[in-house]
Motif scaffolding. Structure first.
Motif, PDB file in Angstrom:
ATOM      1  N   VAL A 107       0.835  -1.209   0.000  1.00  0.00           N
ATOM      2  CA  VAL A 107       0.000   0.000   0.000  1.00  0.00           C
ATOM      3  C   VAL A 107       0.868   1.256   0.000  1.00  0.00           C
ATOM      4  O   VAL A 107       0.599   2.207  -0.743  1.00  0.00           O
ATOM      5  CB  VAL A 107      -0.970   0.002   1.207  1.00  0.00           C
ATOM      6  N   ALA A 108       1.920   1.252   0.807  1.00  0.00           N
ATOM      7  CA  ALA A 108       2.824   2.414   0.867  1.00  0.00           C
ATOM      8  C   ALA A 108       3.448   2.706  -0.501  1.00  0.00           C
ATOM      9  O   ALA A 108       3.490   3.859  -0.952  1.00  0.00           O
ATOM     10  CB  ALA A 108       3.929   2.171   1.899  1.00  0.00           C
ATOM     11  N   ALA A 109       3.905   1.647  -1.184  1.00  0.00           N
ATOM     12  CA  ALA A 109       4.517   1.815  -2.509  1.00  0.00           C
ATOM     13  C   ALA A 109       3.495   2.305  -3.539  1.00  0.00           C
ATOM     14  O   ALA A 109       3.795   3.177  -4.357  1.00  0.00           O
ATOM     15  CB  ALA A 109       5.142   0.503  -2.972  1.00  0.00           C
ATOM     16  N   GLN A 110       2.283   1.754  -3.480  1.00  0.00           N
ATOM     17  CA  GLN A 110       1.245   2.170  -4.424  1.00  0.00           C
ATOM     18  C   GLN A 110       0.852   3.634  -4.218  1.00  0.00           C
ATOM     19  O   GLN A 110       0.544   4.344  -5.176  1.00  0.00           O
ATOM     20  CB  GLN A 110       0.014   1.275  -4.292  1.00  0.00           C
ATOM     21  N   MET A 111       0.878   4.094  -2.973  1.00  0.00           N
ATOM     22  CA  MET A 111       0.567   5.501  -2.711  1.00  0.00           C
ATOM     23  C   MET A 111       1.644   6.413  -3.310  1.00  0.00           C
ATOM     24  O   MET A 111       1.353   7.493  -3.811  1.00  0.00           O
ATOM     25  CB  MET A 111       0.423   5.749  -1.199  1.00  0.00           C
TER      26      MET A 111
END
Length: 199
Positions: A107-111
């Motif tokens: 999720v952090a990378a996708q954000m």
């Protein structure tokens, strides 16, 4: 007069069609295709090298899992990071621990992917795809975005690119966060369930 209007409309349609075809063909000039091919080859080489080096250097440490898994969800890397789950599960790490780390890092990378897309200059995107096509794409993702995000997050290598595109199209950030998290939870629940049954 009616005949003249029809003739004029036909001419306008033909001219419009030619312009649209020209704009589309301009996207795929030989030089652009060559540049894109070179970039893709470099991404594949870098992704494979980085993933292998990090795993070897980490020797199965949880830090190497975090770094590689996070990197795999950045749009400029192509790493099928789902294969890390069986590997680290076999090393004795708990399913709950791997599940939590996988969701957080993904999720952090996708954000970050989304923010990069959002920061892309709008006029460049408009020039590349055209204003009408851009508006059509926006309407499409606003209508079907949730389903698309869910589907893309169920498969490897695709969700990070989608997050960047959604950033470019200015899709709602909260919806992306919600649907991405849910899709990732479904995917990793299935993977870990299969592992718990078969391993």
């Amino acid at each position: 007069e009616k005949v003249m209007r029809r003739v004029k409309k036909k001419r306008e349609r033909r001219i419009k069609g030619r312009v649209e075809k020209q704009n589309f063909s301009d996207l795929f000039t030989p030089s652009r295709v060559l540049r894109l091919s070179v970039i893709l080859v470099l991404i594949v080489i870098l992704s494979a090298t980085l993933g292998r080096e990090l795993l070897v250097a980490g020797e199965g440490s949880i830090y190497s899992f975090i770094i590689v898994h996070f990197s795999g969800y950045l749009f400029f890397f192509l790493l099928p990071v789902e294969v890390l789950i069986p590997y680290y599960y076999s090393l004795g790490y708990s399913a709950q621990y791997l599940f939590g780390l996988a969701i957080i890092t993904a999720v952090a990378a996708q954000m970050i992917d989304y923010i990069i897309g959002r920061l892309a200059p709008k006029h460049i995107t408009m020039n590349l795809v055209g204003e009408k096509r851009y508006v059509r794409m926006q309407k499409f993702v606003n209508k079907y975005g949730g389903r698309i995000i869910l589907i893309f997050n169920l498969f490897p290598l695709s969700s990070s690119i989608l997050a960047t595109v959604l950033g470019i199209l200015e899709y709602d950030f909260k919806k992306l966060l919600l649907y991405s998290t849910f899709g990732l939870m479904v995917k990793y629940t299935v993977i870990l369930f299969v592992l718990s049954v078969w391993v």
